[in-house]
Design a protein around this motif. Sequence first.
Motif, short mmCIF file in Angstrom:
data_model
loop_
_atom_site.label_atom_id
_atom_site.label_comp_id
_atom_site.label_asym_id
_atom_site.label_seq_id
_atom_site.Cartn_x
_atom_site.Cartn_y
_atom_site.Cartn_z
N ALA A 298 0.97 -1.34 0.02
CA ALA A 298 -0.15 -0.10 0.10
C ALA A 298 0.84 1.35 -0.03
CB ALA A 298 -0.91 0.12 1.17
N ALA A 299 1.99 1.42 0.72
CA ALA A 299 2.69 2.46 0.93
C ALA A 299 3.39 2.58 -0.79
CB ALA A 299 3.86 2.13 1.66
N GLN A 300 3.68 1.70 -1.36
CA GLN A 300 4.30 2.01 -2.94
C GLN A 300 3.25 2.33 -3.66
OE1 GLN A 300 5.45 -2.23 -3.50
NE2 GLN A 300 7.54 -1.70 -3.29
N LEU A 301 1.80 1.80 -3.37
CA LEU A 301 0.72 2.53 -4.31
C LEU A 301 0.45 4.00 -3.98
CD1 LEU A 301 -1.74 -0.73 -3.87
CD2 LEU A 301 -0.23 -0.28 -5.85
N LYS A 302 0.69 4.32 -2.83
CA LYS A 302 0.44 5.55 -2.42
C LYS A 302 1.34 6.55 -3.16
CE LYS A 302 -1.57 5.05 2.05
NZ LYS A 302 -1.46 4.98 3.55
N LYS A 303 2.56 6.06 -3.43
CA LYS A 303 3.56 6.99 -4.11
C LYS A 303 3.56 7.28 -5.74
CE LYS A 303 7.13 6.20 -0.58
NZ LYS A 303 8.40 5.49 -0.15
N ASP B 210 1.97 10.41 -7.40
CA ASP B 210 2.83 11.50 -7.26
C ASP B 210 3.85 11.39 -8.30
OD1 ASP B 210 1.73 12.63 -5.52
OD2 ASP B 210 2.70 11.73 -3.73
N HIS C 288 -4.69 8.33 -10.77
CA HIS C 288 -5.35 7.77 -9.60
C HIS C 288 -5.27 6.47 -9.79
CE1 HIS C 288 -7.60 11.82 -9.70
NE2 HIS C 288 -7.62 11.54 -8.59
#
Length: 379
Positions: free
Chosen positions: A266-271, A274, A292
């Motif tokens: 999930a942390a990778q998907l948030k980046k 950007d 998105h």
Amino acid sequence: MAMEWLNVHTFLRIPARDWAAAALTVVATYVVLMSVLRLIGNRLDVRAHRTGYRFDTLTAAVLRDTHPLFIGLAALLAGSYFIELPTRLANKLDHIWFVIIGFQIALWLNRGVKLWARDKLSAQTQTTRNPVITSMMAWVLRFALWSMLLLAILANVGVNVTAFVASLGVGGVAVALAVQNILSDLFASLAIGLDKPFEIGDFIVFESIAGTVQHVGLKTTRIRSLSGEEIVTSNTALLKSTIHNYKRMQERRIVFAFGVTYDARAAQLKKIPDIVRHAVETAGDTRSDRAHFKEFGENALNFEVVYFVTSPDFNLYMDIQQRINLAILEELQNLGAAFALPTRTIQLVRRHGEPVEPDGQTHGQPPQGLQYPGTRARA
């Protein structure tokens, strides 16, 4: 002595002095008319050179194109007044004068329309050149000019013009019905010239045809396709289609998608959004709209990206898209995420329906999991 000879001798029952007076009148009239036309033309050229007024140059060119035959006929008519002509022919001199002067004026106006149309077309650049309106106006003006001359001559010689025009109207309806397809293309050409849905040099797409407009004629439009051949289509068929004019596109909206594998954290998907926005903004000539994490796909975690290229140039768009793709690929590799591939999960069971254990194997049977390219096997 010469005067006595002219008074005594006759030719065709006309005194020689009358023939001499007529001959001198013909020569003098011809010389005077030619000199006057040349003088007026020179004066107009001088004034046009001084003021730059285009109408003077046009008028001078028209006067110089005066046909010598009509000047000669006018001179002969002037000389005929010194000869005693038969009454029937003398009564027709006024009609002959009208025909000669009318034809010469018509030739002047016809030449003026030609020169005007030529200058109008030459003033247009190659990219904005659209001769439809100019050609149509020139054709209509010339047709009206010669039609009015014909009717005027017929009226002058005593023909009932009203009945003649009525008969022409009936015949015109029949001709219009016979050539309605041609007239339809003609008016479609006029509509293209007035409304200007496209111009020469524009890249358009309609139906299955895509290419650059090369010529807009009175009946057909010629388009150079991407593969190189020339496509000729009727103006009517062209206007009946929905036309996409890419030359007038101010900017290009781009939508593209990609997916990453399900083992991404999930942390990778948030980046990733950007990362994509930064890749779009640094590509140049772009305006980012959105990026998105769109959905959980069948085989991937799907992202959707929307941005604008601030130029209609297709080659520029492809260069930008290439830079964006390479930047996203490089950043995903640094992030530790991977692009998703199409996968399938295969469930193996025994004949009686009992599932195969993950590390179990039956004699004479294949292993419980067979991994194929593009698939993921799981017991």
